[in-house]
Design a protein around this motif. Sequence first.
Motif, short mmCIF file in Angstrom:
data_model
loop_
_atom_site.label_atom_id
_atom_site.label_comp_id
_atom_site.label_asym_id
_atom_site.label_seq_id
_atom_site.Cartn_x
_atom_site.Cartn_y
_atom_site.Cartn_z
N THR A 186 0.87 -1.18 0.00
CA THR A 186 0.00 0.00 0.00
C THR A 186 0.90 1.22 0.00
O THR A 186 1.72 1.39 0.90
CB THR A 186 -0.93 0.00 1.23
N GLY A 187 0.76 2.02 -1.02
CA GLY A 187 1.63 3.20 -1.17
C GLY A 187 1.33 3.87 -2.49
O GLY A 187 0.17 3.99 -2.89
N TYR A 188 2.40 4.29 -3.19
CA TYR A 188 2.23 4.95 -4.47
C TYR A 188 3.41 4.64 -5.38
O TYR A 188 4.48 4.26 -4.94
CB TYR A 188 2.06 6.46 -4.31
N VAL A 189 3.18 4.80 -6.68
CA VAL A 189 4.22 4.58 -7.69
C VAL A 189 5.15 5.79 -7.69
O VAL A 189 4.70 6.93 -7.75
CB VAL A 189 3.60 4.40 -9.09
N GLU A 190 6.46 5.52 -7.59
CA GLU A 190 7.45 6.59 -7.73
C GLU A 190 7.95 6.68 -9.17
O GLU A 190 8.18 7.76 -9.68
CB GLU A 190 8.63 6.36 -6.79
N ALA A 191 8.13 5.52 -9.80
CA ALA A 191 8.61 5.48 -11.18
C ALA A 191 8.22 4.15 -11.79
O ALA A 191 8.03 3.16 -11.07
CB ALA A 191 10.12 5.66 -11.24
N ALA A 192 8.11 4.12 -13.10
CA ALA A 192 7.79 2.88 -13.81
C ALA A 192 8.58 2.86 -15.10
O ALA A 192 8.62 3.84 -15.83
CB ALA A 192 6.30 2.76 -14.09
N GLY A 193 9.23 1.74 -15.35
CA GLY A 193 9.99 1.56 -16.59
C GLY A 193 9.39 0.46 -17.41
O GLY A 193 8.33 -0.09 -17.08
N ARG A 194 10.05 0.11 -18.46
CA ARG A 194 9.55 -0.93 -19.35
C ARG A 194 9.42 -2.28 -18.66
O ARG A 194 8.48 -3.02 -18.90
CB ARG A 194 10.51 -1.04 -20.54
N ASP A 195 10.36 -2.59 -17.75
CA ASP A 195 10.34 -3.90 -17.11
C ASP A 195 10.33 -3.84 -15.60
O ASP A 195 10.50 -4.85 -14.95
CB ASP A 195 11.53 -4.72 -17.59
N HIS A 196 10.10 -2.67 -15.01
CA HIS A 196 10.14 -2.56 -13.55
C HIS A 196 9.25 -1.42 -13.06
O HIS A 196 8.82 -0.58 -13.85
CB HIS A 196 11.58 -2.29 -13.08
N VAL A 197 8.97 -1.46 -11.77
CA VAL A 197 8.21 -0.39 -11.14
C VAL A 197 8.80 -0.15 -9.75
O VAL A 197 9.25 -1.09 -9.09
CB VAL A 197 6.70 -0.73 -11.06
N ILE A 198 8.87 1.11 -9.34
CA ILE A 198 9.34 1.45 -8.00
C ILE A 198 8.13 1.92 -7.21
O ILE A 198 7.47 2.89 -7.58
CB ILE A 198 10.42 2.55 -8.04
N ILE A 199 7.83 1.17 -6.13
CA ILE A 199 6.69 1.46 -5.27
C ILE A 199 7.21 2.00 -3.95
O ILE A 199 8.13 1.44 -3.36
CB ILE A 199 5.84 0.19 -5.02
N HIS A 200 6.61 3.06 -3.45
CA HIS A 200 6.95 3.63 -2.15
C HIS A 200 5.85 3.22 -1.18
O HIS A 200 4.68 3.57 -1.38
CB HIS A 200 7.05 5.15 -2.24
N GLU A 201 6.22 2.44 -0.16
CA GLU A 201 5.24 2.00 0.83
C GLU A 201 5.04 3.12 1.86
O GLU A 201 5.99 3.54 2.53
CB GLU A 201 5.72 0.72 1.52
N ALA A 202 3.81 3.58 1.99
CA ALA A 202 3.53 4.74 2.83
C ALA A 202 3.74 4.47 4.31
O ALA A 202 4.29 5.31 5.02
CB ALA A 202 2.09 5.20 2.58
N SER A 203 3.35 3.30 4.80
CA SER A 203 3.40 3.04 6.24
C SER A 203 4.81 2.87 6.78
O SER A 203 5.10 3.23 7.92
CB SER A 203 2.56 1.81 6.59
N THR A 204 5.73 2.32 5.99
CA THR A 204 7.09 2.06 6.46
C THR A 204 8.13 2.99 5.84
O THR A 204 9.29 2.94 6.23
CB THR A 204 7.50 0.62 6.15
N ASP A 205 7.73 3.79 4.85
CA ASP A 205 8.64 4.67 4.13
C ASP A 205 9.71 3.89 3.37
O ASP A 205 10.78 4.41 3.08
CB ASP A 205 9.28 5.70 5.07
N HIS A 206 9.44 2.62 3.03
CA HIS A 206 10.36 1.79 2.24
C HIS A 206 10.07 1.99 0.76
O HIS A 206 8.93 2.27 0.37
CB HIS A 206 10.18 0.30 2.56
#
Length: 142
Positions: free
Chosen positions: A92-112
């Motif tokens: 549970t969080g939000y997308v920080e970046a998305a590429g052709r083969d990957h996605v970076i997710i920022h988890e809101a509760s843990t800041d990971h």
Amino acid sequence: MVQYYWNPNFQQPKMQNPNMQQMQPMQPMQPMQQPMVPPPVSMPSGTIPAGLPMGEQSYIENILRLNIGEPGTFHFSFAHTVGEALNVRNITGYVEAAGRDHVIIHEASTDHQFLFPMIYFDYAEFEGQVKYFPQTVQPRQV
């Protein structure tokens, strides 16, 4: 045979083709000039990038890019795990970046931050309206 993973002990077999011509020696490299980099462009919020060809707009990574910063739950599954409880990850969080083969997710509760390959992405649930490319209906030709 194609080597997919790096192995320092693996030697690719040398195949010779009698029909191939002798390779020419390489020319010495010229010093590279610095390429011109265009200045960054900022887009007003709510606009959709126009640089994508029409057929490539609906790929998942492009839809995730449109929804960067939007809160949601992102579901990933891993078929190769040993334990059944370990093969699913919901962030549970939000997308920080998305590429052709990957996605970076920022988890809101843990800041990971998590970097997931897209092959493990199942689906996303956004809390608000999903931003998507405008749909145009083409008249049917009979």
